[in-house]
Design an enzyme around this catalytic site. Sequence first.
Site, short mmCIF file in Angstrom:
data_model
loop_
_atom_site.label_atom_id
_atom_site.label_comp_id
_atom_site.label_asym_id
_atom_site.label_seq_id
_atom_site.Cartn_x
_atom_site.Cartn_y
_atom_site.Cartn_z
N SER A 254 0.83 -1.33 0.02
CA SER A 254 0.30 0.07 0.00
C SER A 254 0.60 1.29 0.05
O SER A 254 2.08 0.97 0.14
CB SER A 254 -0.88 0.22 1.38
OG SER A 254 -0.24 0.15 2.43
N LYS A 255 0.28 2.32 -0.13
CA LYS A 255 0.81 3.59 -0.18
C LYS A 255 1.94 3.63 1.07
O LYS A 255 2.91 4.63 0.97
CB LYS A 255 0.17 4.70 -0.06
CG LYS A 255 -0.74 5.01 -1.45
CD LYS A 255 -1.24 6.48 -1.53
CE LYS A 255 -2.27 6.50 -2.71
NZ LYS A 255 -3.61 6.47 -2.37
#
Length: 503
Positions: A254-255
């Site tokens: 994820s980010k």
Amino acid sequence: MSVRVRYAPSPTGSPHVGNLRTAIYDWLLARKEGGQFLARLEDTDRTPERYRPEGIYEIEESLRFLGILPDEWWVSEGAVGPYVQSERLELYQKYAEQLMQTGHAYRCFCTRERLDAMRLEQQEKKQPTGYDRRCRSLTPEEVQANIDSGLTSVVRLAMPREGVTILKDVIRGNISYENRLQDDQVLVKTDGYPTYFLACAVDDHHMGITHILRGDDWLSSAPKLVQVFTALGWEPPLFAHPPLILGADKKKLSKRHGSTTFVDFINQGYLPEALFNFLVLLGWSAGDENKEILSIPEIIERFTLEGISEHPAIFDYDKLKWMNGHYIRASQPGRIIGMCIPYLIKAHLIADPPTPEELDYLRKVLPLEIDRMKLLSEAPELVSIFFKELRFPDGYDEKAIAKWLSADHVVRMLKKEITAFSALSDWTEANLEFETRQITEELGLEFAKVIHPTRVAATGKTVGPGLFETLEVLGRDRTLSRMQSVLDVLSTQTESGGHYLVN
Ligand code: GLU
């Protein structure tokens, strides 16, 4: 039958690296088997936060960047188009009717409020959530009466209540799902658009798809898709669900871990072949774990779907950078120069478009730094000493000044160097080194005590490529005026009785 595979992105935003990995696997299978690679836009989710048509161009650019152009897609069309689902609504409508007529689907008139209340109750009772199938038993007359009174409806799949559905997955083997645990999936929404399950089955059948490669987040709902194929009387294609991609902490990428959209990697200056090579190895191995650098023809030759692992793959950002550095060094310098130009323009180091003089200079400067470059976006920082206006102490690294320019011999050294360098008829690496060695001897010092302060005086930094090649490329005027600016300040300071001090 020839292999036909498709990449089926939804325009929900900028494409994720994981989606592009699947597209690469699709492309590889098609190339390996002499088949076709299609791309189809799955744009049937029109909810404002999930419908981002401006992402379509990024999807196209990502495929072009990787060099995996579809043989048929919405850009160039083909025999089984259109390749955009919102342009195929009549087809889905036709099959939704067929499914209802054959008893494989039914109209559901339940309101959002009823469905929400039902879900809440199921959650409170800790029961599995899902539709209670109330409308499945409506008679044709009741259905007609509801329609006549203007009630809105969706179409739901009448999932078999017993038995099992088998998913044939090339990577994971056959997976068996109990039908009674599956929900009666919505196939057509109140807005008339189909959901993924109906549209995907209809299109994959009509487009002659032989293998469905897709993210493993689709695994749990796979029996519903298989049932749509079966209910329409079609043999489902084979499936392949490549493994999940994780960050270093073994959590879903994820980010938080770093960039996740493909376009981000393009912007940071990763080369197409580095991203291709890296993404292929996220979950697939050529059989030789130690071989990490693989050319595209080599990958095509060795690629098999069976070689894809079912175990999660770790996205190692450092490895990707290392690989990019490898491909930068393996490239023609001219290609890298061309790729760095946009970054240098953006950093205002060169004009837009660059002047012929700037290009000429860049052709000399960049090869000196290529060995240290891991990302094209590092180019401005790496070459800035060649372009920046430096006037001591502006633009000079403070630590470098303190470490190398405060010694007693620096003023004498600079005077001698400026005199000797100015007199050079040929400003070459060899001549510059020769003069510097002479001066070192005259001063009775170690070479290091001369080259480090000289580098700092000429570039403002302690690190960089070889000093004399740097000076040669910097050129006579830049080098001498920078050294003179240091000398000017240092000699006033020493005359007034002290060394140059950093505030
Ligand atoms: N539109 C789906 C997605 O973007 C495609 C899944 C599939 O390839 O079947 O996840």
